[in-house]
Design a protein around this motif. Structure first.
Motif, PDB file in Angstrom:
ATOM      1  N   VAL A  11      74.416   8.859  42.114  1.00 59.20           N
ATOM      2  CA  VAL A  11      74.312   9.480  43.430  1.00 59.20           C
ATOM      3  C   VAL A  11      72.837   9.615  43.782  1.00 59.20           C
ATOM      4  CG1 VAL A  11      74.805  11.531  44.828  1.00 59.20           C
ATOM      5  CG2 VAL A  11      76.472  10.760  43.132  1.00 59.20           C
ATOM      6  N   VAL A  12      72.484   9.113  44.959  1.00 60.38           N
ATOM      7  CA  VAL A  12      71.157   9.356  45.523  1.00 60.38           C
ATOM      8  C   VAL A  12      71.387  10.427  46.588  1.00 60.38           C
ATOM      9  CG1 VAL A  12      69.163   8.386  46.705  1.00 60.38           C
ATOM     10  CG2 VAL A  12      70.438   6.990  45.059  1.00 60.38           C
ATOM     11  N   HIS A  13      70.862  11.609  46.313  1.00 56.45           N
ATOM     12  CA  HIS A  13      71.139  12.785  47.133  1.00 56.45           C
ATOM     13  C   HIS A  13      70.357  12.769  48.441  1.00 56.45           C
ATOM     14  CE1 HIS A  13      73.551  14.869  44.068  1.00 56.45           C
ATOM     15  NE2 HIS A  13      72.857  14.096  43.252  1.00 56.45           N
ATOM     16  N   PRO A  14      70.772  13.601  49.406  1.00 49.86           N
ATOM     17  CA  PRO A  14      70.064  13.660  50.692  1.00 49.86           C
ATOM     18  C   PRO A  14      68.591  14.021  50.498  1.00 49.86           C
ATOM     19  CG  PRO A  14      72.124  14.881  50.818  1.00 49.86           C
ATOM     20  CD  PRO A  14      71.914  14.518  49.375  1.00 49.86           C
ATOM     21  N   GLY A  19      61.045  14.606  51.754  1.00 53.11           N
ATOM     22  CA  GLY A  19      61.543  13.241  51.855  1.00 53.11           C
ATOM     23  C   GLY A  19      62.012  12.654  50.533  1.00 53.11           C
ATOM     24  N   SER A  20      61.750  13.347  49.429  1.00 56.22           N
ATOM     25  CA  SER A  20      62.186  12.833  48.130  1.00 56.22           C
ATOM     26  C   SER A  20      63.698  12.999  47.974  1.00 56.22           C
ATOM     27  CB  SER A  20      61.456  13.561  46.999  1.00 56.22           C
ATOM     28  OG  SER A  20      61.830  14.924  46.965  1.00 56.22           O
ATOM     29  N   ARG A  21      64.274  12.168  47.125  1.00 55.32           N
ATOM     30  CA  ARG A  21      65.722  12.182  46.911  1.00 55.32           C
ATOM     31  C   ARG A  21      66.006  12.210  45.410  1.00 55.32           C
ATOM     32  NH1 ARG A  21      68.168   7.883  51.126  1.00 55.32           N
ATOM     33  NH2 ARG A  21      70.062   9.028  50.627  1.00 55.32           N
ATOM     34  N   ARG A  22      66.846  13.147  44.996  1.00 51.71           N
ATOM     35  CA  ARG A  22      67.243  13.269  43.593  1.00 51.71           C
ATOM     36  C   ARG A  22      68.245  12.169  43.276  1.00 51.71           C
ATOM     37  NH1 ARG A  22      70.989  17.109  41.239  1.00 51.71           N
ATOM     38  NH2 ARG A  22      71.369  17.693  43.378  1.00 51.71           N
ATOM     39  N   VAL A  23      68.109  11.597  42.080  1.00 55.40           N
ATOM     40  CA  VAL A  23      69.014  10.544  41.613  1.00 55.40           C
ATOM     41  C   VAL A  23      69.734  11.078  40.386  1.00 55.40           C
ATOM     42  CG1 VAL A  23      69.189   8.164  40.777  1.00 55.40           C
ATOM     43  CG2 VAL A  23      67.420   8.768  42.455  1.00 55.40           C
ATOM     44  N   ILE A  51      72.345  -2.893  38.019  1.00 53.47           N
ATOM     45  CA  ILE A  51      72.946  -2.477  39.281  1.00 53.47           C
ATOM     46  C   ILE A  51      72.102  -2.992  40.456  1.00 53.47           C
ATOM     47  CG2 ILE A  51      73.540  -0.487  40.734  1.00 53.47           C
ATOM     48  CD1 ILE A  51      74.023   1.086  38.156  1.00 53.47           C
ATOM     49  N   GLU A  52      72.762  -3.641  41.414  1.00 53.20           N
ATOM     50  CA  GLU A  52      72.094  -4.034  42.657  1.00 53.20           C
ATOM     51  C   GLU A  52      71.997  -2.789  43.537  1.00 53.20           C
ATOM     52  OE1 GLU A  52      70.686  -6.830  43.769  1.00 53.20           O
ATOM     53  OE2 GLU A  52      71.026  -7.755  41.822  1.00 53.20           O
ATOM     54  N   VAL A  53      70.840  -2.202  43.592  1.00 50.48           N
ATOM     55  CA  VAL A  53      70.652  -0.885  44.201  1.00 50.48           C
ATOM     56  C   VAL A  53      71.121  -0.816  45.649  1.00 50.48           C
ATOM     57  CG1 VAL A  53      68.920   0.838  44.834  1.00 50.48           C
ATOM     58  CG2 VAL A  53      68.794  -0.307  42.618  1.00 50.48           C
ATOM     59  N   GLU A  54      70.782  -1.782  46.454  1.00 44.56           N
ATOM     60  CA  GLU A  54      71.089  -1.712  47.882  1.00 44.56           C
ATOM     61  C   GLU A  54      72.529  -2.102  48.222  1.00 44.56           C
ATOM     62  OE1 GLU A  54      67.794  -2.828  50.611  1.00 44.56           O
ATOM     63  OE2 GLU A  54      66.984  -3.698  48.777  1.00 44.56           O
ATOM     64  N   GLU A  55      73.239  -2.740  47.303  1.00 43.53           N
ATOM     65  CA  GLU A  55      74.565  -3.261  47.635  1.00 43.53           C
ATOM     66  C   GLU A  55      75.680  -2.757  46.726  1.00 43.53           C
ATOM     67  OE1 GLU A  55      74.145  -7.477  47.637  1.00 43.53           O
ATOM     68  OE2 GLU A  55      72.441  -7.417  48.992  1.00 43.53           O
ATOM     69  N   GLY A  64      71.992   9.371  54.022  1.00 44.07           N
ATOM     70  CA  GLY A  64      71.268   8.178  54.457  1.00 44.07           C
ATOM     71  C   GLY A  64      71.293   7.112  53.384  1.00 44.07           C
ATOM     72  N   GLY A  65      71.149   5.871  53.790  1.00 43.15           N
ATOM     73  CA  GLY A  65      71.215   4.740  52.874  1.00 43.15           C
ATOM     74  C   GLY A  65      69.894   4.410  52.223  1.00 43.15           C
ATOM     75  N   PRO A  66      69.811   3.232  51.603  1.00 44.67           N
ATOM     76  CA  PRO A  66      68.610   2.836  50.873  1.00 44.67           C
ATOM     77  C   PRO A  66      67.367   2.653  51.748  1.00 44.67           C
ATOM     78  CG  PRO A  66      70.299   1.114  50.766  1.00 44.67           C
ATOM     79  CD  PRO A  66      70.895   2.279  51.473  1.00 44.67           C
ATOM     80  N   ASP A  67      67.550   2.571  53.047  1.00 42.17           N
ATOM     81  CA  ASP A  67      66.395   2.435  53.950  1.00 42.17           C
ATOM     82  C   ASP A  67      65.970   3.758  54.579  1.00 42.17           C
ATOM     83  OD1 ASP A  67      66.233  -0.344  53.572  1.00 42.17           O
ATOM     84  OD2 ASP A  67      67.783  -0.688  55.065  1.00 42.17           O
ATOM     85  N   ASP A  68      66.617   4.849  54.217  1.00 44.12           N
ATOM     86  CA  ASP A  68      66.336   6.155  54.821  1.00 44.12           C
ATOM     87  C   ASP A  68      65.464   7.014  53.912  1.00 44.12           C
ATOM     88  OD1 ASP A  68      67.831   5.726  57.187  1.00 44.12           O
ATOM     89  OD2 ASP A  68      69.672   6.077  56.060  1.00 44.12           O
ATOM     90  N   TRP A  69      64.193   7.029  54.218  1.00 45.34           N
ATOM     91  CA  TRP A  69      63.213   7.833  53.484  1.00 45.34           C
ATOM     92  C   TRP A  69      62.364   8.584  54.505  1.00 45.34           C
ATOM     93  CZ3 TRP A  69      63.987   8.078  48.388  1.00 45.34           C
ATOM     94  CH2 TRP A  69      64.807   7.090  47.838  1.00 45.34           C
ATOM     95  N   PRO A  70      62.871   9.693  55.028  1.00 43.63           N
ATOM     96  CA  PRO A  70      62.203  10.380  56.137  1.00 43.63           C
ATOM     97  C   PRO A  70      60.834  10.938  55.805  1.00 43.63           C
ATOM     98  CG  PRO A  70      63.992  11.710  55.285  1.00 43.63           C
ATOM     99  CD  PRO A  70      64.078  10.375  54.605  1.00 43.63           C
ATOM    100  N   GLY A  71      60.483  11.027  54.548  1.00 41.53           N
ATOM    101  CA  GLY A  71      59.165  11.543  54.188  1.00 41.53           C
ATOM    102  C   GLY A  71      58.075  10.502  54.352  1.00 41.53           C
ATOM    103  N   LEU A  72      58.460   9.242  54.569  1.00 44.57           N
ATOM    104  CA  LEU A  72      57.484   8.173  54.705  1.00 44.57           C
ATOM    105  C   LEU A  72      57.187   7.910  56.179  1.00 44.57           C
ATOM    106  CD1 LEU A  72      58.862   5.532  52.184  1.00 44.57           C
ATOM    107  CD2 LEU A  72      56.967   7.109  51.846  1.00 44.57           C
ATOM    108  N   SER A  73      55.955   7.606  56.447  1.00 41.99           N
ATOM    109  CA  SER A  73      55.601   7.191  57.798  1.00 41.99           C
ATOM    110  C   SER A  73      55.482   5.673  57.818  1.00 41.99           C
ATOM    111  CB  SER A  73      54.271   7.823  58.236  1.00 41.99           C
ATOM    112  OG  SER A  73      53.195   7.222  57.548  1.00 41.99           O
TER     113      SER A  73
END
Length: 77
Positions: A11-14, A19-23, A51-55, A64-73
């Protein structure tokens, strides 16, 4: 080392406020990711790099999915 005969449930948490996400795998925290590359490295260190992380259906992306990292600009990408 992961048991190769069982399928992990990752699980990749919200995102947190920064912007960090717990795994996690089950009740075990594998690491804290700030980017998709961090998730890949965390899984590699846990011997789960097959494991293919994105799929993969083995990973639940919460908040949010693998492209959602709100802490990044855009400047950091």
């Amino acid at each position: 080392m992961a048991d190769p005969t069982r399928f992990p449930h990752i699980v990749v948490h919200p995102p947190a406020l920064d912007g960090s996400r717990r795994v996690t795998e089950g009740d075990v925290t594998l690491g804290l990711a700030s980017h998709l590359d961090d998730v890949i490295e965390i899984l590699r260190l846990a011997d789960l790099d097959r494991i293919e992380v994105e799929e993969s259906d083995l990973i639940d992306w919460l908040g949010g999915g693998p492209d959602d990292w709100p802490g990044l600009s855009e400047h950091e990408l």
